[in-house]
Design a protein around this motif. Structure first.
Motif, mmCIF file in Angstrom:
data_model
loop_
_atom_site.group_PDB
_atom_site.id
_atom_site.type_symbol
_atom_site.label_atom_id
_atom_site.label_comp_id
_atom_site.label_asym_id
_atom_site.label_seq_id
_atom_site.Cartn_x
_atom_site.Cartn_y
_atom_site.Cartn_z
ATOM 1 N N THR A 272 -0.430 -4.370 22.071
ATOM 2 C CA THR A 272 -0.051 -5.267 21.422
ATOM 3 C C THR A 272 0.783 -5.868 19.796
ATOM 4 N N ARG A 273 1.412 -5.789 19.155
ATOM 5 C CA ARG A 273 2.580 -6.462 18.454
ATOM 6 C C ARG A 273 4.067 -6.392 19.064
ATOM 7 N N HIS A 274 3.593 -7.185 19.740
ATOM 8 C CA HIS A 274 4.740 -7.653 21.014
ATOM 9 C C HIS A 274 5.939 -9.150 20.934
ATOM 10 N N THR A 275 6.162 -9.168 21.104
ATOM 11 C CA THR A 275 7.790 -10.629 21.874
ATOM 12 C C THR A 275 8.117 -10.352 22.945
ATOM 13 N N ILE A 276 8.928 -11.311 23.219
ATOM 14 C CA ILE A 276 9.772 -11.223 24.847
ATOM 15 C C ILE A 276 9.950 -12.376 24.564
ATOM 16 N N PHE A 277 11.619 -11.595 24.959
ATOM 17 C CA PHE A 277 12.988 -12.314 25.246
ATOM 18 C C PHE A 277 13.718 -11.713 26.631
ATOM 19 N N TYR A 278 14.511 -12.999 26.354
ATOM 20 C CA TYR A 278 15.214 -13.187 27.733
ATOM 21 C C TYR A 278 16.684 -12.918 28.049
ATOM 22 N N TYR A 279 17.318 -12.081 28.612
ATOM 23 C CA TYR A 279 18.883 -11.862 28.084
ATOM 24 C C TYR A 279 19.625 -13.443 28.776
ATOM 25 N N GLU A 280 19.352 -14.259 29.480
ATOM 26 C CA GLU A 280 19.976 -15.471 30.018
ATOM 27 C C GLU A 280 19.746 -16.788 28.691
ATOM 28 N N ASP A 281 18.335 -16.678 28.033
ATOM 29 C CA ASP A 281 18.310 -17.363 26.379
ATOM 30 C C ASP A 281 18.608 -16.884 26.000
ATOM 31 N N MET A 282 19.230 -15.510 25.325
ATOM 32 C CA MET A 282 20.249 -15.154 24.144
ATOM 33 C C MET A 282 21.744 -15.233 24.449
ATOM 34 N N VAL A 283 21.691 -15.533 25.119
ATOM 35 C CA VAL A 283 23.853 -15.901 26.024
ATOM 36 C C VAL A 283 23.488 -17.385 25.398
ATOM 37 N N LYS A 284 22.641 -17.896 25.869
ATOM 38 C CA LYS A 284 22.736 -19.651 25.876
ATOM 39 C C LYS A 284 22.663 -20.161 24.506
ATOM 40 N N ASN A 285 21.892 -19.326 23.871
ATOM 41 C CA ASN A 285 21.482 -19.848 23.130
ATOM 42 C C ASN A 285 21.049 -18.311 21.322
ATOM 43 N N ARG A 286 22.023 -18.408 20.373
ATOM 44 C CA ARG A 286 22.436 -16.976 20.011
ATOM 45 C C ARG A 286 20.871 -17.502 18.145
ATOM 46 N N THR A 287 20.705 -18.850 18.821
ATOM 47 C CA THR A 287 19.634 -18.439 17.779
ATOM 48 C C THR A 287 18.521 -18.028 18.232
ATOM 49 N N LYS A 288 18.065 -17.280 19.047
ATOM 50 C CA LYS A 288 17.109 -16.207 19.496
ATOM 51 C C LYS A 288 17.269 -14.806 18.740
ATOM 52 N N LEU A 289 18.698 -14.890 18.515
ATOM 53 C CA LEU A 289 18.745 -13.223 17.349
ATOM 54 C C LEU A 289 17.834 -13.663 15.985
ATOM 55 N N VAL A 290 17.660 -14.759 15.458
ATOM 56 C CA VAL A 290 16.623 -15.605 14.362
ATOM 57 C C VAL A 290 15.834 -14.615 14.471
ATOM 58 N N ASP A 291 15.585 -15.288 15.944
ATOM 59 C CA ASP A 291 13.633 -15.127 16.237
ATOM 60 C C ASP A 291 13.526 -13.257 15.977
ATOM 61 N N VAL A 292 14.665 -13.036 16.621
ATOM 62 C CA VAL A 292 14.234 -10.989 16.267
ATOM 63 C C VAL A 292 14.315 -10.652 15.154
ATOM 64 N N MET A 293 15.032 -11.240 14.225
ATOM 65 C CA MET A 293 15.500 -10.641 12.544
ATOM 66 C C MET A 293 13.845 -11.181 11.947
ATOM 67 N N ASN A 294 14.010 -12.346 12.563
ATOM 68 C CA ASN A 294 12.711 -12.669 11.917
ATOM 69 C C ASN A 294 11.251 -11.663 12.782
ATOM 70 N N PHE A 295 10.540 -11.627 13.301
ATOM 71 C CA PHE A 295 10.162 -10.569 14.363
ATOM 72 C C PHE A 295 10.097 -9.501 13.448
ATOM 73 N N LEU A 296 11.239 -8.291 13.200
ATOM 74 C CA LEU A 296 11.552 -7.736 12.215
ATOM 75 C C LEU A 296 11.069 -7.327 10.834
ATOM 76 N N LYS A 297 11.079 -9.128 10.595
ATOM 77 C CA LYS A 297 11.540 -8.997 9.171
ATOM 78 C C LYS A 297 12.178 -8.536 8.075
ATOM 79 N N VAL A 298 13.565 -8.585 8.643
ATOM 80 C CA VAL A 298 14.748 -8.260 7.792
ATOM 81 C C VAL A 298 15.327 -9.296 7.743
#
Length: 344
Positions: A272-298
């Motif tokens: 499938t088209r997929h991506t992997i994130f880890y909770y600790e990475d998002m807590v330490k680095n909120r730019t990971k949320l930018v990666d999520v939005m880019n993945f969803l193309k929003v």
């Protein structure tokens, strides 16, 4: 002479007022009726023509295919234009929608992550839909539920309806996902669903959260109410007072089982088209949320959550039998779990 005069007058009278022919009257009535009939028919035909034309116009507007934006060909299968049964998307009917699913395990930060997504004006993540057993009783009920979600006919507090740009749900690995993985992978690929895997690196912290949540489900520490997530520091402080005791004998086996399940999920859904994130990475680095939005193309937005973290600080202060756990994990593959992996 008088008689002749009288006869003349009578004849004159007769000549001045002759009887009208019935044939002429009938002809006049017939012509009048024909004229009226033609007029009425012409009016009716105009009305029928107008209604039919309007009907055709409406059909053409409804069925007119939406023009897909200029994107890479590889992205086309992931753009959708849902037509909900229960309402009209109105001016947003031709705004493309992307389908997604968050695949995770309990107490891995997925609830917090989902509130962040739902703070975006164009994202609708509809929660843990398959926590209700009847919805995952077989493949048919699973696909019927997914169809309703991705057709924008599933209503929750997270629903953005008309102008949603990305719609999805949160799905735990132990909620029928792994048992029916072949059919679900086929469905995801057929419908163009993008997957977001969210895991937790420190499985020991996850275990503490699991045990504490189970304890509160039974004891209901917050005024007789069980809460898996809280929104005030005071509530978090109350729940954090409980220190679970961990079965050190089964600890390594349990940690490995969680690891293996996550690895197996990645293997099952690799196509499938997929991506992997880890909770600790998002807590330490909120730019990971930018990666999520880019993945969803929003569009990029500041995402926020009202949830307050319950367990903080050193693990030695959160586990009742800390010495047993320390002895069990020290020198093993899981020793890193004993360290502080992030600060809040």
């Amino acid at each position: 002479m008088a008689d002749d005069l009288c006869f003349f007058v009578k004849d004159s009278f007769v000549l001045k007022a002759p009887k009208k022919s019935p044939l002429v009257l009938r002809m006049i009535v017939l012509v009048f009726a024909m004229v009226c009939g033609i007029y009425i028919c012409s009016v009716c035909l105009k009305q029928i023509s107008t209604t039919t034309t309007a009907g055709f116009l409406n059909i053409q507007l409804t069925e007119r295919p939406c023009e897909k934006p200029e994107i890479e060909p590889s992205e086309v299968p992931y753009l959708h234009f849902p037509r909900p049964i229960s309402y009209s998307r109105a001016e947003c009917a031709c705004n493309p929608v992307r389908f997604f699913a968050i695949l995770s395990t309990q107490r891995s930060g997925s609830g917090w992550f989902e509130t962040l997504l739902n703070s975006h004006i164009n994202i609708s993540s509809n929660g843990e839909i398959f926590s209700v057993k009847v919805r995952r009783s077989n493949v048919s009920t699973i696909t019927e539920t997914l169809d309703k979600i991705y057709n924008l006919d599933w209503f929750t507090s997270a629903s953005k309806n008309e102008c949603t740009a990305a719609v999805g749900l949160k799905w735990m690995l132990n909620q029928g996902l792994m048992q029916n993985h072949k059919e679900i992978v086929e469905y995801f690929n057929m419908r163009g669903v993008s997957l977001i895997f969210l895991f937790r690196r420190n499985l020991l912290r996850r275990m503490i959260s699991m045990l504490a949540n189970s304890y509160d489900r039974e004891t209901k520490q917050l005024n007789g109410t069980h809460k898996s997530h809280v929104h005030s520091p005071r509530e978090a402080e109350i729940l954090a007072q409980y220190k679970p005791s961990i079965n050190a004998t089964l600890l390594i086996r349990d940690l490995k089982q969680v690891e293996d399940t996550a690895a197996k999920a990645l293997q099952y859904f690799n196509s499938t088209r997929h991506t992997i994130f880890y909770y600790e990475d998002m807590v330490k680095n909120r730019t990971k949320l930018v990666d999520v939005m880019n993945f969803l193309k929003v569009p990029q937005r500041d995402l926020m959550s009202r949830q307050v973290k319950i367990h903080k600080g050193s693990l030695s202060e959160q586990i009742k039998n800390w010495d047993d756990v320390l002895k069990t994990l020290k020198g093993t593959h899981y020793q890193s779990f004993l360290q502080a992996d992030y600060q809040i």
